[in-house]
Enzyme design. Structure first.
Site: not given
Ligand code: 6AU
Length: 273
Positions: A38, A60, A92-93, A97-98, A245
């Site tokens: 990130d 990711k 991207r989550k 809508i479709g 992180r």
């Molecule tokens: O280890 P972190 O906390 O620095 O980052 C966690 C990463 C971030 C969030 O956007 C993602 O995981 N995330 C997701 C995902 C992957 O879909 C779902 C969730 O419930 N919690 C979460 O932290 O990029």
């Protein structure tokens, strides 16, 4: 669940080609680590991907947080994915809508379908979101179909998450209805025996579980993120652990990646014994 089996065994029997590839990569590299890269510039992203590449199975991305996204971001990332044999997951989550998610996935400024092996979506809009994304990824004129898969975000790690109960059960139902496209879940544990599902499991059901919120040195952040360790996540059924992180913000990111790799792999070995 098939989580007591080795990645190699699951790679041999899994009906989905991308799931097979995921398990093969994990087995070959002895890594179940997904690094959540990130960072906000292309140079930082490619630098991390090259340095951490040997220790991870998946990278990711949140491609929309880059301040300088361009086609070079993608060609660079793809070259490193081949060099180090990792897959690309764009976080991207999708949640719309479709008709809208098809346009967000395929084409547009980010061209996600062209380069992301794995995407995720939330099922707030209903089952149609899964159907729409599957239709795009598996269109007869789309050349990358067998290398594309979806994870349903069935639970969230943030404090007070509303993705629980009937919502999580519906996520499992929708996954069962699209086995050639849905790989599994982003969730905090293995799902499938969840109460309240209405679609019966098939005999070959083998959902791939990605668990995020993994961190060795912190319990959470100031914005509601909640962490667990690799051991805890894998014990609850994670096949791949996602750390952001904990790895990229560590004093030495390479060292941290190796540590998550080692602990993630040891926890996996303990589980499949
Ligand atoms: O280890 P972190 O906390 O620095 O980052 C966690 C990463 C971030 C969030 O956007 C993602 O995981 N995330 C997701 C995902 C992957 O879909 C779902 C969730 O419930 N919690 C979460 O932290 O990029």
């Amino acid at each position: 669940s098939k989580s007591h089996l080795t990645y190699g065994a699951r790679a041999r029997t899994h009906p989905n080609p991308l799931a097979r590839r995921l398990f093969e990569v994990a087995e070959a590299k002895q890594s179940n680590v997904t690094v959540s890269a990130d960072v906000t510039t292309t140079q930082e992203l490619l630098d991390l991907a090259d340095r951490l590449g040997p220790y991870i199975a998946v990278i990711k991305t949140h491609i929309d947080i880059l301040s300088d996204f361009s086609s070079e971001t993608i060609t660079g990332l793809q070259a490193l994915a081949s060099k180090h044999n990792f897959l690309i997951f764009e976080d991207r989550k999708f949640i719309d809508i479709g008709n809208t998610v098809q346009k967000q996935y395929h084409g547009g400024a980010l061209r996600i379908s062209e380069w992301a092996h794995i995407i995720n979506c939330a099922v707030l809009p209903g089952e149609g979101i899964v159907q729409a994304l599957a239709q795009t990824a598996q269109a007869p004129d789309f050349p990358h179909g067998p290398e594309r898969g979806l994870l349903i975000l069935a639970e969230m790690t943030s404090k007070g998450s509303l993705a629980t109960g009937a919502y999580t059960a519906a996520s499992v139902d929708y996954a069962r209805n699209y086995p050639s496209f849905v790989l599994g879940f982003v969730s905090t544990r293995s799902l499938g025996e969840a109460e309240g599902t209405t679609v019966a499991p098939s005999e070959e059901e083998d959902f791939v579980v990605f668990t995020t919120g993994v961190n060795l040195s912190s319990k959470g952040d100031k914005l509601g993120q909640q962490y667990q360790t690799p051991q805890s996540a894998i014990g609850r059924g994670a096949d791949f652990i996602i750390a952001g992180r904990g790895i990229y913000a560590a004093p030495d990111a390479v060292d941290a990646a190796r540590q998550y790799q080692q602990q993630g792999w040891a926890a996996y070995l303990a589980r499949v014994q």
